[in-house]
Design an enzyme around this catalytic site. Structure first.
Site, PDB file in Angstrom:
ATOM      1  CG  HIS A  13      -0.330   0.021   2.545  1.00 25.42           C
ATOM      2  ND1 HIS A  13      -0.038  -1.143   3.215  1.00 25.42           N
ATOM      3  CD2 HIS A  13       0.077   1.025   3.358  1.00 25.42           C
ATOM      4  CE1 HIS A  13       0.515  -0.846   4.389  1.00 25.42           C
ATOM      5  NE2 HIS A  13       0.601   0.462   4.504  1.00 25.42           N
ATOM      6  CG  HIS A  85       3.785   4.568   5.423  1.00 24.50           C
ATOM      7  ND1 HIS A  85       2.898   5.101   6.313  1.00 24.50           N
ATOM      8  CD2 HIS A  85       3.340   3.309   5.180  1.00 24.50           C
ATOM      9  CE1 HIS A  85       1.949   4.205   6.595  1.00 24.50           C
ATOM     10  NE2 HIS A  85       2.198   3.105   5.919  1.00 24.50           N
ATOM     11  CD  GLU A 136       3.554  -0.462   7.192  1.00 25.72           C
ATOM     12  OE1 GLU A 136       2.938   0.242   6.371  1.00 25.72           O
ATOM     13  OE2 GLU A 136       3.023  -1.008   8.171  1.00 25.72           O
TER      14      GLU A 136
HETATM   15 CO    CO Z   1       1.173   1.249   6.319  1.00 25.92          CO
END
Ligand code: CO
Length: 141
Positions: A13, A85, A136
């Protein structure tokens, strides 16, 4: 031959911090015709979240639930919102962490995986090592 400890996987994502999640998700829905989920509150992560689905990945809109959230601090610097992020999947987070440490890249916090917003272990990497982008890594079995 160089030992390969980890391979980067799918882009899971892209997370975008927003000051008003209802307003933000309605423009993604109405202007882009995107499929969006209903708003979920994740108090343990201090955020409300909406997922915008597309065929190869998803965008997560994040609105802070309190001003203690790291997202709040980001919004102080970016009042209209912005990309917060990106998240890559890895098959083995421990190997990925070892590899990162071996090349001098920093893992944020205490360096150990935490359970992320999707119930899987995650780590965040120092944006200074990655062109100013917070990354991440999420372990997907
Ligand atoms: Co995330």
């Amino acid at each position: 031959m160089k030992e390969i400890l980890s391979e980067i996987g799918r882009l899971n994502h892209i997370a975008i911090a927003v000051p008003d999640i209802e307003k933000a998700s309605s423009i993604w829905e109405n202007a882009l015709g995107a499929n969006i989920t209903s708003t979920q509150s994740l108090p343990e992560h201090g955020v409300k979240v909406v997922f915008i689905e597309s065929p190869n990945t998803k965008v997560e809109l994040l609105e802070p639930l309190t001003n203690q959230s790291p997202i709040s601090k980001f919004l102080e610097r970016n009042p209209n919102g912005g990309m917060h992020h990106i998240c890559y999947e890895v098959s083995n987070l421990e190997n990925a962490a070892k590899k990162l440490k071996s090349v001098g890249a920093k893992i944020l916090g205490d360096g150990f995986p935490k359970i992320g917003a999707h119930g899987n272990p995650v780590i965040f990497l120092n944006p200074g090592d990655f062109s100013g982008t917070l990354i991440e890594l999420e372990e997907i079995k």
